[in-house]
Design an enzyme around this catalytic site. Structure first.
Site, PDB file in Angstrom:
ATOM      1  N   GLU A   7       0.857  -1.185   0.000  1.00 40.40           N
ATOM      2  CA  GLU A   7       0.000   0.000   0.000  1.00 40.40           C
ATOM      3  C   GLU A   7       0.888   1.228   0.000  1.00 40.40           C
ATOM      4  O   GLU A   7       1.796   1.353   0.829  1.00 40.40           O
ATOM      5  CB  GLU A   7      -0.911   0.003   1.226  1.00 40.40           C
ATOM      6  CG  GLU A   7      -1.675   1.302   1.473  1.00 40.40           C
ATOM      7  CD  GLU A   7      -2.524   1.744   0.290  1.00 40.40           C
ATOM      8  OE1 GLU A   7      -2.361   2.905  -0.154  1.00 40.40           O
ATOM      9  OE2 GLU A   7      -3.343   0.944  -0.187  1.00 40.40           O
TER      10      GLU A   7
ATOM     11  N   LEU B 142      -3.183   1.999   5.253  1.00 40.75           N
ATOM     12  CA  LEU B 142      -4.095   0.874   5.185  1.00 40.75           C
ATOM     13  C   LEU B 142      -5.538   1.339   5.414  1.00 40.75           C
ATOM     14  O   LEU B 142      -5.791   2.229   6.222  1.00 40.75           O
ATOM     15  CB  LEU B 142      -3.723  -0.180   6.233  1.00 40.75           C
ATOM     16  CG  LEU B 142      -2.478  -1.032   5.941  1.00 40.75           C
ATOM     17  CD1 LEU B 142      -2.211  -1.968   7.104  1.00 40.75           C
ATOM     18  CD2 LEU B 142      -2.651  -1.824   4.650  1.00 40.75           C
TER      19      LEU B 142
ATOM     20  N   GLY C  28      -7.436   2.290   2.734  1.00 44.00           N
ATOM     21  CA  GLY C  28      -7.798   2.811   1.423  1.00 44.00           C
ATOM     22  C   GLY C  28      -8.727   4.008   1.463  1.00 44.00           C
ATOM     23  O   GLY C  28      -8.959   4.630   2.501  1.00 44.00           O
ATOM     24  N   VAL C  29      -9.280   4.307   0.291  1.00 46.48           N
ATOM     25  CA  VAL C  29     -10.178   5.450   0.137  1.00 46.48           C
ATOM     26  C   VAL C  29     -11.411   5.308   1.017  1.00 46.48           C
ATOM     27  O   VAL C  29     -11.870   6.275   1.620  1.00 46.48           O
ATOM     28  CB  VAL C  29     -10.592   5.607  -1.344  1.00 46.48           C
ATOM     29  CG1 VAL C  29     -11.784   6.545  -1.481  1.00 46.48           C
ATOM     30  CG2 VAL C  29      -9.419   6.139  -2.162  1.00 46.48           C
ATOM     31  N   CYS C  30     -11.960   4.106   1.109  1.00 52.14           N
ATOM     32  CA  CYS C  30     -13.177   3.891   1.902  1.00 52.14           C
ATOM     33  C   CYS C  30     -13.003   4.411   3.327  1.00 52.14           C
ATOM     34  O   CYS C  30     -13.857   5.123   3.852  1.00 52.14           O
ATOM     35  CB  CYS C  30     -13.527   2.410   1.924  1.00 52.14           C
ATOM     36  SG  CYS C  30     -14.952   2.011   2.957  1.00 52.14           S
TER      37      CYS C  30
ATOM     38  N   ALA D 297       3.975  -0.180  -6.381  1.00 55.17           N
ATOM     39  CA  ALA D 297       4.234  -1.455  -7.045  1.00 55.17           C
ATOM     40  C   ALA D 297       3.972  -1.364  -8.544  1.00 55.17           C
ATOM     41  O   ALA D 297       3.114  -0.608  -8.998  1.00 55.17           O
ATOM     42  CB  ALA D 297       3.361  -2.546  -6.435  1.00 55.17           C
TER      43      ALA D 297
ATOM     44  N   ALA E  15     -17.752  -0.474  -1.542  1.00 59.02           N
ATOM     45  CA  ALA E  15     -16.829  -1.219  -0.692  1.00 59.02           C
ATOM     46  C   ALA E  15     -17.318  -2.650  -0.477  1.00 59.02           C
ATOM     47  O   ALA E  15     -16.517  -3.584  -0.373  1.00 59.02           O
ATOM     48  CB  ALA E  15     -16.663  -0.513   0.654  1.00 59.02           C
TER      49      ALA E  15
ATOM     50  N   HIS F  20     -43.548  -6.010  17.313  1.00 58.30           N
ATOM     51  CA  HIS F  20     -44.369  -4.798  17.365  1.00 58.30           C
ATOM     52  C   HIS F  20     -44.108  -4.055  18.668  1.00 58.30           C
ATOM     53  O   HIS F  20     -44.018  -4.679  19.726  1.00 58.30           O
ATOM     54  CB  HIS F  20     -45.853  -5.156  17.273  1.00 58.30           C
ATOM     55  CG  HIS F  20     -46.749  -3.965  17.448  1.00 58.30           C
ATOM     56  ND1 HIS F  20     -47.018  -3.086  16.421  1.00 58.30           N
ATOM     57  CD2 HIS F  20     -47.423  -3.509  18.535  1.00 58.30           C
ATOM     58  CE1 HIS F  20     -47.819  -2.139  16.862  1.00 58.30           C
ATOM     59  NE2 HIS F  20     -48.085  -2.374  18.149  1.00 58.30           N
TER      60      HIS F  20
END
Length: 477
Positions: free
Chosen positions: A39, A43, A45-47, A119, A321, A445
């Protein structure tokens, strides 16, 4: 930069530490594989850092803030409240940090090698990792690409503190005085509702007539947006934006002819993404991709190169995600020799607006287009007892069924509890539930899920809390 003399061998090398990547890494480690996870940033990521967690922190904060008026009706006296943006930023940052540490601890506990760097493929069996001061070569049996995607920005606009995408929205330091959002996905809707509840004047621009939801939910959403004084520009296309010292002037093209200009303090462009694959060296391995560059995978997350897999937003299909997580774990299991596969036809779609929206399966329009003889049932949340207690009576529940077999084809809801309840709908569709399967059980209920019972019963005119005239109308095929 120092270049290693030999290649380290691994069974699985994963590029990208977002939901798809780290779930795959941990699942592969559980199955006994030697795993290296690469990465280039943090760690999660975008999420975790720019998407799911910050955005839902925003929507929840806005929802809580807007619901304070309801407390007075319940007998709870609340002094005058204000929203402090700095405090909010610190809050969601602390949530992100805590979750990130949790991911890091899990990676370590599962003995996954975690490397920070960039990478790129050297061949179909080797990956080079550049950490800035050191270069290493890894030889792999299998590789997984989980690099995500990035929001696009039109050429006529440049990122700034006033012109934003979903990834840069979190650089805001204050609630915008006025905000124009260009986009029609869940993020656009969530941002529109949240900032309106926090005090912004909000406009949302969509290129079509609606947001792609079931027609009944669409009508209710349009009503709620109008009630909240969120202006919707339908059938308007992007033309350009010009930034001044304190404003942004957005030019829109209506129906391909008339031009409309809107001046706001801030602009959020949320209309499309491109895969993060530049610099990966995909040309070296001749990976098959679509016209936009997204990686094409099969039901095992396997690419056109058999030993290379892909998961998440860098692959074709929806950008969620939940999809990335499923694909990542499926890839790990398939690599381990298991017959794992995924099916994205029943992925729940949720929108954390207020009230929230959730759906799974076919809309009424889609079902008819696919040739089904359709029957539907729906129930207004205004007739639900617990929704009345909560003071959250907006929205509805809708069931879409095959009239010939009674099989449930789709479940759609806008209202309190929708996000949590939709998973039951996913189970129902996965198990090919019929009308009687949803109508037979005893429902708690008072509870929000009784809206589903009333919706399913309204198909055959049995719903108790639907007036007779509406029963006949809603149960028609």
């Amino acid at each position: 930069m120092v270049v290693g003399d030999f290649a380290t061998k691994r069974q699985l090398v994963i590029i990208g530490g977002g939901p798809g990547g780290y779930h795959a890494a941990i699942r592969a480690a559980q199955l006994g594989m030697e795993v290296t996870l690469i990465e280039k940033e943090k760690l999660g990521g975008v999420c975790l850092h720019k998407g799911c967690i910050p955005s839902k922190s925003l929507t929840q904060s806005a929802s809580n803030f807007s619901s304070l008026s309801q407390y007075k009706n319940m007998g709870i006296s609340v002094s005058e409240a204000s929203f402090e943006y700095d405090t909010f930023s610190n809050y969601y940052s602390s949530v992100v940090t805590g979750l990130q540490k949790g991911v890091e601890a899990l990676i370590k506990a599962n003995k996954v090698e975690h490397l920070t760097g960039t990478a790129s493929f050297m061949s179909g069996e080797r990956i080079g990792i550049d950490s800035g001061h050191h270069f290493e070569m890894y030889e792999f049996e299998h590789a997984l690409i989980a690099t995500g995607s990035s929001p696009i920005l039109p050429k006529q606009a440049t990122l700034s503190h006033r012109i934003m995408t979903p990834h840069t929205l979190w650089e805001l330091k204050e609630v915008p005085k006025s905000l124009l959002i260009y986009g029609e996905d869940y993020f656009a809707l969530e941002a529109a509702m949240a900032y309106r509840q926090l005090g912004s004047e909000v406009s949302i621009v969509i290129p079509a007539e609606g947001f792609g939801l079931d027609a009944s939910i669409e009508r209710e959403l349009q009503r709620v947006l109008k009630k909240n004084k969120i202006k919707v520009f339908k059938n308007h296309l992007w033309d350009g934006a010009e930034e001044a010292d304190h404003t942004v002037t957005v030019t829109l093209n209506k129906d391909g002819a008339e031009k409309v200009s809107v001046e706001v303090s801030h602009l959020l462009y949320a209309a499309g993404y491109l895969p993060n694959v530049d610099g990966l060296g995909l040309d070296v391995i001749s990976l098959e991709r679509d016209e936009s560059g997204f990686i094409i995978v099969n039901e095992h997350s396997q690419s056109s190169v058999p030993n290379i897999y892909a998961a998440g937003d860098c692959t074709i299909g929806m950008k969620l995600a939940s999809k990335a997580i499923k694909q990542g774990k499926t890839a790990a299991e398939h690599i381990a020799g298991m017959q794992s596969a995924f099916n994205l036809s029943l992925v729940p779609y949720v929108v954390h607006t207020n009230p929230p929206i959730a759906s799974v399966g076919l809309t009424e329009e889609q079902a008819r287009a696919e040739g089904y003889e359709v029957k539907t049932g729906q129930f207004s949340m205004s007739g639900n007892g617990f929704a009345s207690i909560l003071g959250q009576k907006e929205g509805l529940s809708k069931m879409v069924m095959d009239a010939k077999s009674d099989v449930v084809l789709g479940i759609h809801m806008m209202g309190a509890g929708a996000v949590e309840m939709i998973q039951a709908g996913t189970f129902a569709l996965e198990m090919v539930a019929r009308e009687e399967d949803l109508a037979y059980p005893v429902y708690a209920h008072p509870a929000l899920n009784e809206a589903w019972l009333e919706a399913i019963e309204s198909v055959s005119g049995k719903a108790i809390h639907v007036p007779p005239a509406r029963k006949k109308e809603k149960s028609s095929v």
